[in-house]
Design a protein around this motif. Structure first.
Motif, PDB file in Angstrom:
ATOM      1  N   LYS A 231       0.860  -1.312  -0.009  1.00  0.00           N
ATOM      2  CA  LYS A 231       0.102  -0.009   0.020  1.00  0.00           C
ATOM      3  C   LYS A 231       0.829   1.270  -0.056  1.00  0.00           C
ATOM      4  O   LYS A 231       1.799   1.340   0.586  1.00  0.00           O
ATOM      5  N   CYS A 232       0.378   2.326  -0.735  1.00  0.00           N
ATOM      6  CA  CYS A 232       1.229   3.427  -0.655  1.00  0.00           C
ATOM      7  C   CYS A 232       0.607   4.654  -0.638  1.00  0.00           C
ATOM      8  O   CYS A 232       1.009   5.787  -0.500  1.00  0.00           O
ATOM      9  N   ARG A 233      -0.793   4.630  -0.269  1.00  0.00           N
ATOM     10  CA  ARG A 233      -1.706   5.752   0.110  1.00  0.00           C
ATOM     11  C   ARG A 233      -2.959   5.277   0.621  1.00  0.00           C
ATOM     12  O   ARG A 233      -3.428   4.090  -0.068  1.00  0.00           O
ATOM     13  N   PHE A 234      -3.519   6.135   1.707  1.00  0.00           N
ATOM     14  CA  PHE A 234      -4.770   5.609   2.132  1.00  0.00           C
ATOM     15  C   PHE A 234      -5.661   6.948   2.265  1.00  0.00           C
ATOM     16  O   PHE A 234      -5.401   7.899   2.573  1.00  0.00           O
ATOM     17  N   SER A 235      -6.849   6.840   1.536  1.00  0.00           N
ATOM     18  CA  SER A 235      -7.817   7.922   1.332  1.00  0.00           C
ATOM     19  C   SER A 235      -8.863   7.292   1.966  1.00  0.00           C
ATOM     20  O   SER A 235      -9.427   6.069   1.964  1.00  0.00           O
ATOM     21  N   LEU A 236      -9.926   8.017   2.603  1.00  0.00           N
ATOM     22  CA  LEU A 236     -11.226   7.756   3.310  1.00  0.00           C
ATOM     23  C   LEU A 236     -12.153   8.944   2.890  1.00  0.00           C
ATOM     24  O   LEU A 236     -11.946   9.892   2.810  1.00  0.00           O
ATOM     25  N   VAL A 237     -13.422   8.549   3.144  1.00  0.00           N
ATOM     26  CA  VAL A 237     -14.500   9.584   2.935  1.00  0.00           C
ATOM     27  C   VAL A 237     -15.687   8.904   3.726  1.00  0.00           C
ATOM     28  O   VAL A 237     -15.872   7.931   3.664  1.00  0.00           O
ATOM     29  N   THR A 238     -16.611   9.749   4.254  1.00  0.00           N
ATOM     30  CA  THR A 238     -17.682   9.476   5.018  1.00  0.00           C
ATOM     31  C   THR A 238     -18.911  10.159   4.100  1.00  0.00           C
ATOM     32  O   THR A 238     -18.809  11.382   4.310  1.00  0.00           O
ATOM     33  N   ARG A 239     -19.878   9.482   3.772  1.00  0.00           N
ATOM     34  CA  ARG A 239     -21.089   9.952   3.138  1.00  0.00           C
ATOM     35  C   ARG A 239     -22.407   9.251   3.605  1.00  0.00           C
ATOM     36  O   ARG A 239     -22.229   7.837   3.703  1.00  0.00           O
ATOM     37  N   ASP A 240     -23.271   9.967   4.065  1.00  0.00           N
ATOM     38  CA  ASP A 240     -24.671   9.372   4.392  1.00  0.00           C
ATOM     39  C   ASP A 240     -24.071   8.272   5.538  1.00  0.00           C
ATOM     40  O   ASP A 240     -24.566   6.997   5.462  1.00  0.00           O
ATOM     41  N   ASP A 241     -23.190   8.247   6.649  1.00  0.00           N
ATOM     42  CA  ASP A 241     -23.143   7.552   7.913  1.00  0.00           C
ATOM     43  C   ASP A 241     -22.290   6.404   7.391  1.00  0.00           C
ATOM     44  O   ASP A 241     -22.480   5.245   7.932  1.00  0.00           O
ATOM     45  N   PHE A 242     -21.654   6.329   6.103  1.00  0.00           N
ATOM     46  CA  PHE A 242     -20.910   5.175   5.540  1.00  0.00           C
ATOM     47  C   PHE A 242     -19.423   5.727   5.445  1.00  0.00           C
ATOM     48  O   PHE A 242     -19.332   6.729   4.658  1.00  0.00           O
ATOM     49  N   THR A 243     -18.548   5.119   5.780  1.00  0.00           N
ATOM     50  CA  THR A 243     -17.095   5.510   5.756  1.00  0.00           C
ATOM     51  C   THR A 243     -16.485   4.541   4.776  1.00  0.00           C
ATOM     52  O   THR A 243     -16.475   3.420   5.081  1.00  0.00           O
TER      53      THR A 243
ATOM     54  N   LEU B 147      -7.995  -0.494  -4.137  1.00  0.00           N
ATOM     55  CA  LEU B 147      -8.804  -1.303  -3.160  1.00  0.00           C
ATOM     56  C   LEU B 147      -9.755  -0.617  -2.465  1.00  0.00           C
ATOM     57  O   LEU B 147      -9.482   0.350  -1.779  1.00  0.00           O
ATOM     58  N   PHE B 148     -10.949  -1.172  -2.314  1.00  0.00           N
ATOM     59  CA  PHE B 148     -12.190  -0.540  -1.321  1.00  0.00           C
ATOM     60  C   PHE B 148     -12.383  -1.500  -0.072  1.00  0.00           C
ATOM     61  O   PHE B 148     -12.260  -2.864  -0.146  1.00  0.00           O
ATOM     62  N   VAL B 149     -12.199  -0.908   1.031  1.00  0.00           N
ATOM     63  CA  VAL B 149     -12.703  -1.366   2.205  1.00  0.00           C
ATOM     64  C   VAL B 149     -13.689  -0.447   3.019  1.00  0.00           C
ATOM     65  O   VAL B 149     -14.034   0.566   2.624  1.00  0.00           O
ATOM     66  N   HIS B 150     -14.378  -0.879   4.167  1.00  0.00           N
ATOM     67  CA  HIS B 150     -15.271   0.106   4.782  1.00  0.00           C
ATOM     68  C   HIS B 150     -14.849   0.128   6.501  1.00  0.00           C
ATOM     69  O   HIS B 150     -14.330  -0.869   6.855  1.00  0.00           O
ATOM     70  N   TYR B 151     -15.236   1.114   7.255  1.00  0.00           N
ATOM     71  CA  TYR B 151     -14.947   1.393   8.478  1.00  0.00           C
ATOM     72  C   TYR B 151     -16.066   1.165   9.543  1.00  0.00           C
ATOM     73  O   TYR B 151     -17.119   1.641   9.052  1.00  0.00           O
ATOM     74  N   ASP B 152     -16.047   0.273  10.238  1.00  0.00           N
ATOM     75  CA  ASP B 152     -16.866  -0.049  11.390  1.00  0.00           C
ATOM     76  C   ASP B 152     -16.905   0.981  12.790  1.00  0.00           C
ATOM     77  O   ASP B 152     -15.992   0.694  13.327  1.00  0.00           O
TER      78      ASP B 152
END
Length: 310
Positions: A198-210, A226-231
């Motif tokens: 991995k060489c960069r990590f970006s995240l976003v939260t929209r409508d209570d989903f990260t 690659l996509f993952v999600h946060y709990d």
């Protein structure tokens, strides 16, 4: 399907690793010297394009954007300068540079502040927080704002996890308190730690989903996403890991940045040019890239459908 930005801000010289302003009307990006733009003084320099006509639907047409302009020498140098990220207020620009300075490793994070006259001030290494280190590589300084947690930044660094341990590529986080960067801490997460290269990590939260987006760099070859999600309950990143539908393992495409309000994601890719050299070659060369974007809502909908969550 990725949407390609018009020409400009794209042009025949290529645009790499973009960052988009909070209002969506300014895009900073890196440009490789060997693609023909004689204004580039180092292996890579940072440029900017402005949306000068804002009446229509974003991003509009080529007539709506200004031609790319190189940032001044207070920001750029004769070294490689790339990976820009601009703060939501538009007054601070962070970026990675290969230039040499005391206490900064082979690559480090630098910062320039906008002056009262609107010009960019002299760039300096980011002070404190053990962000820069004279021995180690540090890059991809990006927002890391998780639900219910203080605002922070993350970066990727190649350093030992503890004294005497071998160097490993890991994600680190830091935040400012009263204007002072706090000591960076390795971000230990079982899922993210399992993703190699991995060489960069970006995240976003929209409508209570990260949604988390991992840029994976098969060094010497190409970037993919690659996509993952946060709990937020367990405070852990979860799978399943889903590949971006526009990945092409023979064509470079990654290094995304989200608009501050989370509305859209912008990234660079060589989809229309085919396989080519990427950044990091011995001569600092890189392929020819265009800027692409997608609404975040589409990315989240795709991930949820493929992952069976939400």
């Amino acid at each position: 399907m990725p949407r390609k930005l018009p020409f400009p801000p794209n042009d025949n010289f290529g645009s790499y690793e973009p960052t988009i302003s909070a209002d969506g009307n300014t895009i900073h990006f890196a440009r490789f010297a060997h693609n023909g733009d004689t204004r580039v003084k180092g292996p890579t320099d940072i440029f900017v394009s402005h949306r000068i006509r804002q009446s229509g639907e974003w991003p509009g047409t080529a007539e709506d954007w200004s031609p790319a302009e190189r940032l001044p020498d207070t920001v750029n140098s004769d070294s490689a300068d790339q990976e820009p990220w601009i703060t939501p207020d538009g007054n601070t620009l962070y970026f990675m540079s290969f230039r040499k300075a005391p206490g900064v490793g082979p690559t480090g994070i630098w910062v320039s502040h906008k002056q009262p006259n609107g010009e960019w001030g002299q760039a300096q290494p980011v002070p404190g927080g053990n962000i820069n280190n004279s021995e180690y590589r540090t890059h991809c300084f990006m927002p890391f704002d998780l639900p219910g947690q203080p605002s922070a930044m993350c970066f990727v660094s190649i350093r030992p996890r503890e004294p005497g341990a071998p160097n490993t590529t890991d994600l680190y986080t830091t935040r400012q308190v009263d204007g002072v960067w706090q000591p960076a801490q390795r971000y230990a997460d079982r899922l993210l730690d399992s993703i190699a290269l991995k060489c960069r990590f970006s995240l976003v939260t929209r409508d209570d989903f990260t949604l988390g987006v991992v840029s994976v760099h098969d060094f010497g070859k190409f970037h993919t996403l690659l996509f993952v999600h946060y709990d937020p309950k367990s405070k852990e990143w979860k799978g399943p890991i889903v590949e971006a539908p526009f990945n092409d393992w023979n064509i470079d495409g990654a290094c995304p940045n989200f608009q501050a309000n989370g509305e859209k994601m912008i990234w660079s890719a060589g989809y229309d040019h085919g396989p080519d050299l990427i950044s990091g070659g011995k001569d600092g060369a890189g392929g020819l890239y265009d800027l692409f974007w997608l609404p975040t809502s589409e990315l989240i909908a795709y991930y949820k459908a493929r992952a069976g969550v939400g």
